[in-house]
Write a protein that holds these residues in place. Structure first.
Motif, short mmCIF file in Angstrom:
data_model
loop_
_atom_site.label_atom_id
_atom_site.label_comp_id
_atom_site.label_asym_id
_atom_site.label_seq_id
_atom_site.Cartn_x
_atom_site.Cartn_y
_atom_site.Cartn_z
N TYR A 77 -7.55 -6.83 53.77
CA TYR A 77 -8.78 -6.78 54.55
C TYR A 77 -9.09 -8.13 55.20
N MET B 268 -5.80 -5.78 48.03
CA MET B 268 -6.52 -5.19 49.16
C MET B 268 -7.43 -6.20 49.81
N MET C 207 -17.36 -2.51 44.09
CA MET C 207 -16.21 -3.33 44.50
C MET C 207 -16.56 -4.81 44.42
N SER D 83 -17.54 -13.37 53.76
CA SER D 83 -17.14 -12.68 52.54
C SER D 83 -16.69 -11.26 52.86
N LEU D 84 -16.09 -10.62 51.91
CA LEU D 84 -15.69 -9.22 52.08
C LEU D 84 -15.66 -8.53 50.73
N ASP D 85 -15.75 -7.21 50.76
CA ASP D 85 -15.65 -6.41 49.54
C ASP D 85 -14.28 -5.75 49.50
N ASP E 30 -9.52 -4.96 44.83
CA ASP E 30 -8.72 -5.91 44.06
C ASP E 30 -8.12 -6.97 44.99
#
Lengths: 92, 249
Positions: free
Chosen positions: A33, A29, A1, A21-23, A26
């Motif tokens: 999140y 999403m 991801m 940060s985040l995973d 796309d």
């Protein structure tokens, strides 16, 4: 991801800051999140998400030298010192 | 008996139609909040973990606001809500059943939240004028529910596009669908137009995610009866309260 970097702008005059940060699979999403993980309590009035792969990164080694460039960080003390000396000598 | 269970005064009897509908919604929200919270620290990845917990917290908030609406004069503590005897709860099987494995929880979240706005619309249409604060609450709740639906829908659609994931989702859907259809059937019997709209929304969402809802004759929900999985959940609520009886939540 893909990993996304999260930037938030708090209410008021402060600009965007890097919140973390985040995973996410796309952009859509990532936005979902981001809302649930970084802006649950009004931490920002604006948010930017940038896919980490789109960030232009500079080589830290090339940045190292800039820490030692005293001529680029003139604090005005030399000029102030000279003006003081001239004032005391009555020439200004 | 109730005086031993309830710390302050026992909840007043529910005897009007509005409170019956709202308590069903409130207890469903509470159970969903609990079921979401069970995945804290266990979800497949961190972002999903935090999101599930956040959504669960929203659901607890909605339940709490509804309890206050149903029992405005009852000096209610959250502890009293969970100390109710099992027969006083009005949640349904869809929200009471355990959500393991994870995809079962996701499918339940997806179906429950797809149906939920139609239940609110039905309740506000029928009782918005008489139940003070209901319409305003419904509006506030929808601001959050919009994101709950977006989250469930986006995730189910993306997983539905991957063969192995879709098989697991379909398996979970086959498992959960009868209880969701019972909820649709209940809504349909209360409010035919909202029931039809909710059914349509669920079928469309399933189609978009390449999932199939096999038709079964819907069972009639008896909200006085608890699902087998509710027992351990209700016991857990009481255990948590007993851990620190004086805590304000």
């Amino acid at each position: 991801m893909p990993t996304y970097e999260v930037f938030l702008k708090p209410d008021g005059k402060d600009g965007f800051f890097h919140a973390g940060s985040l995973d996410a699979p796309d952009d859509e999403m990532a936005a979902l999140y981001c809302r649930e993980t970084y802006i649950r309590r009004g931490e920002g009035v604006q948010a930017w998400l940038v896919a980490r792969q789109h960030i232009v990164t500079l080589d830290p080694k090339e940045l190292e030298v800039t820490a030692h460039r005293q001529h680029a960080s003139n604090d005005g003390s030399v000029v102030a010192q000279r003006r003081r000396a001239r004032r005391q000598a009555g020439t200004e | 008996m109730t005086s031993a269970i309830f710390r302050n005064s026992p909840p007043p009897e529910i005897n009007d139609a509005a409170a019956t509908i709202l308590l069903a919604l409130a207890d469903d929200e509470f159970m969903m909040g609990h079921r979401h919270s069970e995945w804290l620290g266990l979800s497949p990845f961190l972002e999903e973990d935090l999101t599930t917990a956040s959504i669960g917290q929203d659901e607890f908030g909605h339940a709490r606001a509804l309890y206050a609406l149903i029992w405005p004069s009852w000096e209610m503590r959250d502890a009293d809500v969970v100390r109710r005897p099992p027969g006083s709860w009005r949640s349904c099987a869809l929200t009471e059943m355990a959500g393991v494995p994870w995809e079962k929880s996701l499918i339940r979240h997806w179906l429950y939240d797809l149906i939920e706005p139609f239940r609110w619309t039905s309740a506000t249409t029928a009782y918005g004028a008489s139940a003070t604060g209901l319409s305003a609450l419904a509006e506030r709740v929808e601001c959050e529910e919009h994101f709950h639906r977006a989250h469930a829908t986006a995730l189910v659609q993306r997983l539905g596009a991957v063969d192995t994931a879709r098989m697991r989702l379909q398996h979970a859907l086959d498992d959960v669908a009868p209880t969701a259809m019972a909820l649709l059937h209940e809504l349909d019997s209360i409010d035919a137009s909202q029931g039809a709209a909710a059914t349509q929304a669920v079928l469309e969402a399933a189609q978009q995610a390449s999932l199939k809802i096999t038709h079964v004759s819907p069972t009639v929900i008896d909200r006085r009866v608890r699902h087998a999985d509710a027992e351990s959940a209700l016991r857990q609520f009481v255990d948590v309260v007993a851990f620190d009886p004086d805590a304000r939540w």
